[in-house]
Scaffold this motif. Structure first.
Motif, PDB file in Angstrom:
ATOM      1  N   TYR A 232       0.730  -1.407  -0.161  1.00  0.00           N
ATOM      2  CA  TYR A 232       0.004  -0.008  -0.181  1.00  0.00           C
ATOM      3  C   TYR A 232       0.985   1.669   0.583  1.00  0.00           C
ATOM      4  O   TYR A 232       1.677   1.290   0.345  1.00  0.00           O
ATOM      5  CB  TYR A 232      -1.027   0.058   1.425  1.00  0.00           C
ATOM      6  N   THR A 233       0.353   1.598  -1.389  1.00  0.00           N
ATOM      7  CA  THR A 233       1.729   3.345  -1.106  1.00  0.00           C
ATOM      8  C   THR A 233       0.162   4.768  -0.233  1.00  0.00           C
ATOM      9  O   THR A 233      -0.550   4.893  -1.024  1.00  0.00           O
ATOM     10  CB  THR A 233       2.502   3.863  -2.367  1.00  0.00           C
ATOM     11  N   VAL A 234       1.045   5.409   0.362  1.00  0.00           N
ATOM     12  CA  VAL A 234       0.264   6.492   0.567  1.00  0.00           C
ATOM     13  C   VAL A 234       1.390   7.716   0.202  1.00  0.00           C
ATOM     14  O   VAL A 234       2.347   8.073   0.327  1.00  0.00           O
ATOM     15  CB  VAL A 234       0.514   6.393   2.302  1.00  0.00           C
ATOM     16  N   PRO A 235       1.119   8.889  -0.541  1.00  0.00           N
ATOM     17  CA  PRO A 235       1.905  10.345  -1.392  1.00  0.00           C
ATOM     18  C   PRO A 235       2.389  10.732  -0.877  1.00  0.00           C
ATOM     19  O   PRO A 235       1.810  10.982   1.203  1.00  0.00           O
ATOM     20  CB  PRO A 235       0.361  10.961  -1.526  1.00  0.00           C
ATOM     21  N   VAL A 236       3.500  10.941   0.248  1.00  0.00           N
ATOM     22  CA  VAL A 236       4.466  11.788   1.124  1.00  0.00           C
ATOM     23  C   VAL A 236       3.045  13.278   1.552  1.00  0.00           C
ATOM     24  O   VAL A 236       3.974  13.395   2.752  1.00  0.00           O
ATOM     25  CB  VAL A 236       4.923  12.191   0.751  1.00  0.00           C
ATOM     26  N   GLY A 237       2.552  13.110   0.780  1.00  0.00           N
ATOM     27  CA  GLY A 237       1.930  15.190   0.536  1.00  0.00           C
ATOM     28  C   GLY A 237       0.683  14.824   1.499  1.00  0.00           C
ATOM     29  O   GLY A 237       0.261  15.926   2.206  1.00  0.00           O
ATOM     30  N   GLU A 238       0.921  13.820   1.957  1.00  0.00           N
ATOM     31  CA  GLU A 238      -0.628  13.498   2.795  1.00  0.00           C
ATOM     32  C   GLU A 238      -0.505  12.715   4.028  1.00  0.00           C
ATOM     33  O   GLU A 238      -1.149  12.337   4.603  1.00  0.00           O
ATOM     34  CB  GLU A 238      -1.721  12.228   1.877  1.00  0.00           C
ATOM     35  N   ILE A 239       1.232  12.993   4.286  1.00  0.00           N
ATOM     36  CA  ILE A 239       1.244  12.847   5.447  1.00  0.00           C
ATOM     37  C   ILE A 239       1.992  14.059   5.883  1.00  0.00           C
ATOM     38  O   ILE A 239       2.784  14.763   6.038  1.00  0.00           O
ATOM     39  CB  ILE A 239       2.660  11.807   5.788  1.00  0.00           C
ATOM     40  N   GLN A 240       0.795  14.333   7.134  1.00  0.00           N
ATOM     41  CA  GLN A 240       1.285  15.865   7.823  1.00  0.00           C
ATOM     42  C   GLN A 240       1.734  15.884   9.229  1.00  0.00           C
ATOM     43  O   GLN A 240       1.092  14.609   9.954  1.00  0.00           O
ATOM     44  CB  GLN A 240       0.520  16.904   7.396  1.00  0.00           C
ATOM     45  N   ALA A 241       2.576  16.483   9.740  1.00  0.00           N
ATOM     46  CA  ALA A 241       2.553  16.546  11.088  1.00  0.00           C
ATOM     47  C   ALA A 241       1.732  16.735  12.103  1.00  0.00           C
ATOM     48  O   ALA A 241       0.769  18.420  11.348  1.00  0.00           O
ATOM     49  CB  ALA A 241       4.498  17.509  11.604  1.00  0.00           C
ATOM     50  N   GLY A 242       1.533  16.541  12.724  1.00  0.00           N
ATOM     51  CA  GLY A 242       0.273  16.496  14.130  1.00  0.00           C
ATOM     52  C   GLY A 242      -0.616  15.907  13.535  1.00  0.00           C
ATOM     53  O   GLY A 242      -1.429  15.600  14.491  1.00  0.00           O
TER      54      GLY A 242
END
Length: 624
Positions: A232-242
């Motif tokens: 499963y791949t998650v675009p890095v732009g959708e992983i945010q601090a907090g």
């Protein structure tokens, strides 16, 4: 009075001659300790005074003192000849009487006991059946019976698989990727495998089966191999601090203000208990820019992921994919949704065949042993696996004597192909074997066979369905054993076997004995094994000079010597043991010959005193 004085001198000189002669006589006696006579003068003392001009009454022997200085150590051709280098005495059992000696000329009597030339038994610390030494002291005994065989229960296999190897390709076999449908919408399904010879096989896939479940079903077929993997791949732009990301139900709260939320999440997943089945990596896009967080469930189980995307919360269950190698011209059909999204790649790859070297990258063999001590050849085959989306995956196939040993069995009860998937990290270290992060697999369907292919009477398998598991219980009751691959690597170097060992062996006859510097007695057997039989005990005394000699180059404890301090050689103040060696007498023959001359002179001089006194007395008698 002069007669008595001379007579005491004669007695003292005679004792000196006796002691010196005894030293000379035992100059070649192993373990002998030389003695010397110690003298003291005699004076007549009254109750109130000894007089103003006392004249001595002669001499007396105060003591015959032994010298316990170290003798020279010489080598022999008897492995049980032992010398003590340092302080201490051998402890001997003389029919219940305890004696102590420095003479280490030992052998084996008819009952296997270690004895000296006078059949006194050597005392030592006993060993149990596993060779563990205890603090229990007793007669050392060598068991001359055959060493019983030991079945293999543990195999350590340390190898390097060449990361530069490619997937083997052989024309005529189609490689397909099957995409199982979400389990919530699919019931029981039927897979039909049609072969080029016109035969076909129906495989029932139960409702709710994961890709891993289906792979295990396919691997029970003689001409099919399958592996399962979920990505499963998650675009890095959708992983945010907090934000909080959930993987397999475990929440990972990314700290607010984290400068590298993607890297933080990757490390958090890989350092959590999830790393036993889920591995996180960051894939790079053009120019080396991080593009996706890639989650891999190496066992092919369903993978649940939830995260907070820009358009709202995303919560998905990713279903694993199947990598299958099918027979020539075979086809897979199904009435259900199992093949939804199935693709057929344009290249062709091999079907593993242990009889065809073109179908595996590497192989290595060594022997394992059944409960009767029979040797069997274990062969490990390694095949580089094609994985959709990349990855470092190898398949290991295991056979014993050319027979399959896979568990669960096939539909007709025979052992299936024993196939295990090795997943490696990006640094070449082993991540898991069939999802086990400890890198251990259980061989639980091996029936030992004789040369004609029939069961040889040894213990058979205990299937996992019947309770077979790791670690293999002790004492073992089946042919099961574990293979540990934890130290196996995938580096960019040639295939090599770093270490391969197992804990079984066949029966063996006693071929020799060895003794270590710490007095441990080892038995060597014809099967290459050694067994600890015991350890020689040594004793020391606070006052060694207080020991009483009793002959046979031995001493006994007295009130003056104090009680013995018994311990292991080369510990505390006790000396070490030198095998195939004896301690020679510590008598200095040159010095003793000189002492002999002195003792003779003293004897003659004292005799002259008596002679002179006799002449004086005769003169007095003649006065008349």
């Amino acid at each position: 009075m002069a007669f008595n004085t001379g007579l005491s001198g004669l007695r003292a000189a005679s004792v000196d001659l006796d002691v010196t002669g005894n030293n000379i006589a035992n100059a070649s006696t192993v373990g002998f300790k030389g003695s010397r006579a110690q003298f003291g003068d005699l004076y007549a003392n009254g109750f109130l005074s000894s007089g103003t001009n006392p004249i001595g009454d002669g001499v007396r022997v105060q003591d015959v003192k032994q010298s316990f200085a170290q003798g020279n150590i010489s080598f022999t051709d008897n492995g049980l000849d032992l010398a003590i280098n340092g302080d201490g005495f051998f402890v001997l059992n003389n029919g219940g009487e305890v004696r102590y000696s420095r003479a280490g000329q030992f052998g084996i009597d008819k009952d296997g006991f270690v004895t000296n030339n006078q059949n006194m038994r050597v005392q030592g610390f006993q060993a149990d059946e596993d060779g563990n030494l205890s603090g229990i002291r007793g007669d050392l005994q060598v068991d001359a019976s055959n060493l019983a065989p030991r079945r293999t229960t543990d195999v350590q296999s340390e190898l390097n698989l060449d990361s530069r190897e490619g997937v083997l390709e052989v024309s005529g076999t189609t490689y397909q990727t099957l995409q199982p449908a979400p389990t919530a919408t699919v019931g029981e399904q039927i897979l039909n495998i049609a072969r080029a010879d016109g035969t076909s096989t129906n495989i029932t896939v139960p409702a709710g089966s994961t890709a891993r479940d289906i792979a295990e079903l396919l691997n029970q077929q003689d001409d099919v191999s399958a592996s399962a993997r979920t990505e499963y791949t998650v675009p890095v732009g959708e992983i945010q601090a907090g934000e909080t990301v959930s993987v397999q139900g475990t929440d990972f709260a990314i700290p607010a203000g984290e400068a590298d939320p993607v890297g933080w999440l990757r490390d958090a997943i890989n350092n959590s208990p999830l790393n036993s089945s889920v591995n996180a990596t960051i894939t790079q896009g053009a120019g080396g820019t991080p593009e996706f967080l890639r989650l891999i469930e190496s066992r092919g189980n369903n993978l649940s992921v939830a995260y907070e995307a820009a358009a709202g919360t995303v919560s998905e269950v990713q279903v694993g994919s199947l990598n299958t190698t099918l027979p020539v011209d075979a086809s897979l059909t199904s009435d259900g949704a199992l093949l939804t999204g199935a693709t057929t790649d344009t290249f062709r790859t091999n079907t593993f065949d242990p009889n065809d070297q073109r179908t595996y990258n590497h192989a290595t063999s060594f022997n394992v042993f059944d409960s009767l001590g029979n040797s069997h050849e274990l062969t490990q085959y390694f095949v580089k696996e094609p994985v959709s989306g990349g990855g470092n995956v190898w398949a290991m196939y295991v056979q014993i004597d050319g027979e399959e040993v896979g568990d669960p069995p096939t539909a007709n009860g025979e052992a299936s192909s024993a196939r295990y998937e090795l997943q490696f990290n990006v640094d070449g270290t082993l991540q898991s074997v069939d999802g086990d992060p400890n890198g251990e697999v259980l061989i639980s369907n091996w029936t030992p066979l004789d040369s004609k292919g029939a069961p040889n009477g040894a213990d058979g398998p205990l299937l996992t369905a019947n309770g077979g598991a790791t670690p293999v219980p002790q004492p073992p009751t089946s042919s099961n054993f574990a293979i540990n691959l934890a130290e196996t690597t995938q580096f960019g170097s040639a295939f090599g076997v770093t270490d391969q060992r197992q804990n079984g062996y066949t029966t063996g006859r006693l071929s020799g004995l060895d003794v270590s510097d710490t007095g441990v007695l080892f038995a060597r057997y014809t099967n290459g094994q050694s067994d600890t039989l015991g350890q020689v005990a040594l004793a020391s005394f606070r006052n060694t000079d207080g020991l009483a000699p009793v002959g046979e180059t031995s001493w006994v404890e007295t009130f003056d010597s104090g009680q013995p301090i018994v311990g292991q050689p080369d510990t505390g103040t006790l000396g070490s043991i030198k095998a195939s060696s004896v301690e020679e007498s510590n008598v200095d023959l040159s010095a003793e010959l000189v002492n002999l001359i002195i003792a003779q002179r003293n004897y003659q001089a004292n005799a002259k005193t008596i002679e002179t006194s006799d002449a004086v007395t005769q003169t007095i008698i003649n006065l008349r």
